[in-house]
Design a protein around this motif. Structure first.
Motif, short mmCIF file in Angstrom:
data_model
loop_
_atom_site.label_atom_id
_atom_site.label_comp_id
_atom_site.label_asym_id
_atom_site.label_seq_id
_atom_site.Cartn_x
_atom_site.Cartn_y
_atom_site.Cartn_z
N ALA A 189 3.67 10.29 -10.65
CA ALA A 189 3.79 10.54 -8.72
C ALA A 189 2.59 10.53 -8.20
N LYS A 190 1.57 10.29 -8.45
CA LYS A 190 0.28 10.79 -7.70
C LYS A 190 -0.61 8.96 -7.92
N ALA A 191 0.21 8.74 -8.76
CA ALA A 191 0.00 6.64 -7.94
C ALA A 191 1.46 6.42 -7.76
N ARG A 192 2.25 6.59 -8.08
CA ARG A 192 2.96 6.06 -6.86
C ARG A 192 2.87 6.85 -5.15
N ALA A 193 1.69 7.97 -5.07
CA ALA A 193 1.97 8.39 -4.06
C ALA A 193 0.89 7.20 -3.29
N LYS A 194 -0.05 6.71 -4.04
CA LYS A 194 -1.04 6.33 -3.92
C LYS A 194 -1.45 4.91 -3.65
N VAL A 195 0.09 3.97 -4.03
CA VAL A 195 0.51 2.70 -4.19
C VAL A 195 1.55 3.00 -2.74
N LYS A 196 2.01 4.07 -2.14
CA LYS A 196 3.03 4.02 -0.94
C LYS A 196 1.42 4.99 0.31
N ALA A 197 0.72 4.71 -0.09
CA ALA A 197 -0.57 5.31 0.93
C ALA A 197 -0.57 3.67 1.08
N ASP A 198 -1.46 3.09 0.19
CA ASP A 198 -1.95 1.99 0.44
C ASP A 198 -0.59 0.78 1.28
N ILE A 199 0.88 0.99 0.90
CA ILE A 199 1.24 -0.02 1.71
C ILE A 199 1.72 0.43 2.81
N ALA A 200 1.38 1.93 3.03
CA ALA A 200 1.83 2.89 4.54
C ALA A 200 0.07 2.04 5.50
N ALA A 201 -1.16 1.90 4.92
CA ALA A 201 -2.09 2.06 5.46
C ALA A 201 -2.58 -0.15 6.15
N THR A 202 -1.49 -1.25 5.35
CA THR A 202 -1.70 -2.06 5.09
C THR A 202 -0.49 -2.33 6.31
N GLN A 203 0.76 -1.59 6.79
CA GLN A 203 1.47 -1.58 7.68
C GLN A 203 0.55 -1.33 8.80
N GLN A 204 -0.08 -0.38 8.93
CA GLN A 204 -0.41 0.33 10.16
C GLN A 204 -1.62 -0.52 10.41
N ALA A 205 -2.70 -1.36 9.50
CA ALA A 205 -3.45 -2.74 10.10
C ALA A 205 -3.27 -3.62 10.52
N ARG A 206 -1.61 -3.87 10.01
CA ARG A 206 -0.65 -5.00 10.64
C ARG A 206 -0.33 -4.51 12.08
N ARG A 207 0.61 -3.82 12.29
CA ARG A 207 0.85 -3.09 13.64
C ARG A 207 -0.11 -3.18 14.92
N GLU A 208 -1.25 -2.96 13.93
CA GLU A 208 -2.11 -3.10 14.68
C GLU A 208 -2.91 -4.44 15.81
N ALA A 209 -2.53 -4.71 14.26
CA ALA A 209 -3.34 -6.14 14.99
C ALA A 209 -2.29 -7.14 15.28
N ALA A 210 -0.53 -6.55 15.33
CA ALA A 210 -0.06 -7.12 16.14
C ALA A 210 -0.07 -6.92 18.10
#
Length: 324
Positions: A189-210
């Protein structure tokens, strides 16, 4: 007399080697019977070895004590008298046996003739000895049976303790396996939460760049793009989802007993439920089977089933189980 006494002793079932040794040591039927009874449990080899050792000398046994019946000079002694107890003994072998048996040391030669036992006296004495031997053997057999019974009880107790220890070790091993699986689930569960957090951070960075690129294209020179753009909340579904129940009310149906109803936390494992029910009923529980279709049987001797929580087994908020 010796041959006759020997035949009588052989007819009683005594070993010939023991009979010969007893007659040699005592010199008479009565003392031979006493000697055989007192040395019954001694190995014949040891008796023969002891018989070959040096016996007390005649001088040592007759050096002290009164001489009331000392024979006249030149007279042949016909018997011997124990000055300690007054018993008349027929032969020197009987004196040695009497001294060994009683530890008496004062003997005198005597001209008095010790009358041999009559046939009736021999038969009576033999019958008395037979009864004593039979009673002794009966008591020994009873003691042996009692010892065997005690040994059997000790063996059964040892086996029961061994089985109990094995059962406790098995339960501890299952509990460790359950804890290990729980920890693995937490780690996953911790590993999945970390992966989700990483994905969310990547998506946020892409939105900011766009957003920054779009502003530059439209000529915007100012703007704060560091603030995260909040994603719209996920749409709510009108379909019924899995409720987050924290308890499970279970009804156990046990053959021969009235139903038992108990409530457990939803995170309780099936193994822990079975252990609790076993302590309460004294039964050995191997399976749980649901009563409503689709019927499912959980085998508690398998780690895969016994480690499931009530929530994972879909037994919340309530269920009826057949106990096997």
């Amino acid at each position: 007399m010796g041959q006759t006494d020997r035949n009588l002793l052989l007819e009683m079932g005594f070993d010939p080697r023991r009979v010969d040794l007893a007659l040699k040591q005592t010199g008479g039927l009565q003392d031979a019977l006493t000697w055989l009874g007192s040395h019954e449990s001694t190995e014949i080899e040891e008796l023969e070895k002891l018989a070959g050792s040096v016996a007390p000398s005649k001088e040592a046994l007759t050096q002290a004590g009164p001489r009331e019946s000392t024979p006249e000079p030149g007279a042949e002694p016909q018997s011997y008298k124990c000055n300690d107890c007054g018993k008349m003994l027929r032969s020197w072998e009987a004196v040695q046996f009497h001294a060994e048996k009683t530890e008496h040391q004062n003997f005198d030669e005597s001209t008095e003739v010790v009358k041999p036992l009559t046939e009736e006296e021999k038969k009576a004495k033999l019958e008395e000895i037979k009864q004593k031997l039979a009673e002794k053997r009966r008591m020994q057999a009873a003691e042996n049976a009692l010892d065997a019974k005690k040994n059997e009880a000790i063996r059964r107790k040892r086996d029961q303790d061994s089985e109990k220890m094995k059962e406790e070790l098995r339960k501890k091993e299952q509990l460790r396996d359950i804890e290990r699986r729980k920890q693995e689930k937490l780690d996953d569960a911790k590993a999945r939460a970390k992966v989700k957090a990483d994905i969310a951070a990547t998506q946020q960075a892409r939105r900011e760049a766009a957003a920054k690129a779009k502003a530059e294209r439209e000529g915007q020179t100012t703007g704060d793009f560091s603030k995260p753009v909040m994603a719209p909340p996920p749409p709510t579904s009108s379909s019924k989802g899995t409720a987050n129940h924290t308890e499970a009310r279970l009804r156990f149906q046990i053959s021969g007993l009235p139903p038992v109803t108990r409530t457990f936390p939803a995170e309780t494992s099936l193994f822990e439920v079975a252990s609790s029910l076993a302590e309460e009923t004294g039964l050995t529980i191997r399976t749980f089977t649901t009563t409503f279709p689709p019927r499912k049987t959980y085998k508690l001797d398998e780690a895969l089933d016994s480690g499931l929580t009530l929530k994972e087994a879909n037994l919340t908020p309530s269920a009826s189980l057949l106990v096997g």
